[in-house]
Design a protein around this motif. Sequence first.
Motif, PDB file in Angstrom:
ATOM      1  N   ALA A  81       3.283   0.312   5.263  1.00  0.00           N
ATOM      2  CA  ALA A  81       1.847   0.158   5.507  1.00  0.00           C
ATOM      3  C   ALA A  81       1.394  -1.293   5.400  1.00  0.00           C
ATOM      4  CB  ALA A  81       1.059   1.022   4.531  1.00  0.00           C
ATOM      5  N   LEU A  82       2.188  -2.130   4.758  1.00  0.00           N
ATOM      6  CA  LEU A  82       1.842  -3.551   4.641  1.00  0.00           C
ATOM      7  C   LEU A  82       1.999  -4.275   5.975  1.00  0.00           C
ATOM      8  CD1 LEU A  82       3.635  -4.300   1.255  1.00  0.00           C
ATOM      9  CD2 LEU A  82       1.172  -3.962   1.638  1.00  0.00           C
ATOM     10  N   ASP A  83       2.855  -3.739   6.859  1.00  0.00           N
ATOM     11  CA  ASP A  83       3.161  -4.436   8.106  1.00  0.00           C
ATOM     12  C   ASP A  83       2.852  -3.660   9.381  1.00  0.00           C
ATOM     13  OD1 ASP A  83       4.300  -6.763   6.824  1.00  0.00           O
ATOM     14  OD2 ASP A  83       6.026  -5.507   6.332  1.00  0.00           O
ATOM     15  N   TYR A  84       2.635  -2.349   9.275  1.00  0.00           N
ATOM     16  CA  TYR A  84       2.478  -1.526  10.481  1.00  0.00           C
ATOM     17  C   TYR A  84       1.226  -0.668  10.386  1.00  0.00           C
ATOM     18  CZ  TYR A  84       7.299  -2.822  11.431  1.00  0.00           C
ATOM     19  OH  TYR A  84       8.447  -3.535  11.671  1.00  0.00           O
ATOM     20  N   ASP A  85       0.410  -0.729  11.449  1.00  0.00           N
ATOM     21  CA  ASP A  85      -0.836   0.025  11.487  1.00  0.00           C
ATOM     22  C   ASP A  85      -0.610   1.530  11.349  1.00  0.00           C
ATOM     23  OD1 ASP A  85      -2.266  -2.300  11.761  1.00  0.00           O
ATOM     24  OD2 ASP A  85      -2.576  -2.099  13.924  1.00  0.00           O
ATOM     25  N   ILE A  86       0.410   2.058  12.028  1.00  0.00           N
ATOM     26  CA  ILE A  86       0.610   3.507  11.992  1.00  0.00           C
ATOM     27  C   ILE A  86       0.905   3.975  10.565  1.00  0.00           C
ATOM     28  CG2 ILE A  86       3.067   3.442  12.624  1.00  0.00           C
ATOM     29  CD1 ILE A  86       2.531   6.070  14.235  1.00  0.00           C
ATOM     30  N   ALA A  87       1.660   3.202   9.800  1.00  0.00           N
ATOM     31  CA  ALA A  87       1.950   3.565   8.406  1.00  0.00           C
ATOM     32  C   ALA A  87       0.682   3.449   7.557  1.00  0.00           C
ATOM     33  CB  ALA A  87       3.061   2.694   7.840  1.00  0.00           C
ATOM     34  N   ALA A  88      -0.111   2.421   7.797  1.00  0.00           N
ATOM     35  CA  ALA A  88      -1.382   2.269   7.077  1.00  0.00           C
ATOM     36  C   ALA A  88      -2.316   3.430   7.410  1.00  0.00           C
ATOM     37  CB  ALA A  88      -2.033   0.935   7.428  1.00  0.00           C
ATOM     38  N   LEU A  93      -5.146   8.425   5.930  1.00  0.00           N
ATOM     39  CA  LEU A  93      -5.444   9.844   6.130  1.00  0.00           C
ATOM     40  C   LEU A  93      -5.036  10.677   4.914  1.00  0.00           C
ATOM     41  CD1 LEU A  93      -6.756  11.456   8.393  1.00  0.00           C
ATOM     42  CD2 LEU A  93      -4.486  12.000   9.250  1.00  0.00           C
ATOM     43  N   LEU A  94      -3.971  10.260   4.248  1.00  0.00           N
ATOM     44  CA  LEU A  94      -3.517  10.948   3.038  1.00  0.00           C
ATOM     45  C   LEU A  94      -4.329  10.556   1.799  1.00  0.00           C
ATOM     46  CD1 LEU A  94       0.348  10.620   3.504  1.00  0.00           C
ATOM     47  CD2 LEU A  94      -1.015  12.718   3.741  1.00  0.00           C
ATOM     48  N   ARG A  95      -5.174   9.560   1.970  1.00  0.00           N
ATOM     49  CA  ARG A  95      -5.958   9.003   0.863  1.00  0.00           C
ATOM     50  C   ARG A  95      -5.050   8.463  -0.242  1.00  0.00           C
ATOM     51  NH1 ARG A  95      -9.233  13.263   2.727  1.00  0.00           N
ATOM     52  NH2 ARG A  95     -11.327  12.588   3.266  1.00  0.00           N
ATOM     53  N   SER A  96      -3.980   7.810   0.180  1.00  0.00           N
ATOM     54  CA  SER A  96      -3.027   7.192  -0.756  1.00  0.00           C
ATOM     55  C   SER A  96      -3.221   5.690  -0.741  1.00  0.00           C
ATOM     56  CB  SER A  96      -1.585   7.501  -0.337  1.00  0.00           C
ATOM     57  OG  SER A  96      -1.338   8.874  -0.407  1.00  0.00           O
ATOM     58  N   ASP A  97      -3.073   5.086  -1.893  1.00  0.00           N
ATOM     59  CA  ASP A  97      -3.206   3.636  -1.987  1.00  0.00           C
ATOM     60  C   ASP A  97      -1.990   2.956  -1.382  1.00  0.00           C
ATOM     61  OD1 ASP A  97      -5.648   3.726  -3.312  1.00  0.00           O
ATOM     62  OD2 ASP A  97      -4.669   3.920  -5.269  1.00  0.00           O
ATOM     63  N   PRO A  98      -2.207   1.862  -0.651  1.00  0.00           N
ATOM     64  CA  PRO A  98      -1.062   1.103  -0.142  1.00  0.00           C
ATOM     65  C   PRO A  98      -0.331   0.422  -1.294  1.00  0.00           C
ATOM     66  CG  PRO A  98      -3.117  -0.019   0.389  1.00  0.00           C
ATOM     67  CD  PRO A  98      -3.486   1.280  -0.259  1.00  0.00           C
ATOM     68  N   PRO A  99       0.943   0.138  -1.107  1.00  0.00           N
ATOM     69  CA  PRO A  99       1.711  -0.526  -2.165  1.00  0.00           C
ATOM     70  C   PRO A  99       1.285  -1.984  -2.330  1.00  0.00           C
ATOM     71  CG  PRO A  99       3.018  -0.309  -0.182  1.00  0.00           C
ATOM     72  CD  PRO A  99       1.732   0.418   0.077  1.00  0.00           C
TER      73      PRO A  99
END
Length: 160
Positions: A81-88, A93-99
């Motif tokens: 998620a730090l580098d790719y929009d789809i992962a972010a 959508l999961l309401r999870s914090d990024p690393p």
Amino acid sequence: MTGQTPIAGFAVAAVREDGRWRCSALDSSVLTGLDATITALRELRSTGAVLGMCNVDDEFFVLVRPVPGGVELALSDAAAALDYDIAADVLDLLRSDPPDEDDDEIWPEGNLALLADIGLPEAELLLIMEEVDLYPDEQLEMIARRCGFGEQFSGLLERL
């Protein structure tokens, strides 16, 4: 990465109807964002199981399964998620914090039981996701085999 930059990799839709699986390639533009992937899968309009399998830049994969009233998601590496929009988008959508930026640990995120009803229990999916010596396409091939559409998936990848 911006949503407009082409992303290397592939996206496959696996659809089960009347007890038979078929796999088809999705346009690679779905790799730029989750909304495009979900839309492409919903357009398939199947009465059976539908599963999207995205290998993003040979770095990680995303599993997307439309269900009544929403979508089930699994991301092989939340740090993507730090580098790719789809992962972010998945984490959002999961309401999870990024690393954190300095966190280099690989950890999956999402509903790891999303394939349990079609042959892949949560614990086995986790084992596949944690197999860091495999590339995402190899991990997806293992998932496809366990769910019963390995031949269709492999055959499609050979043509891509």
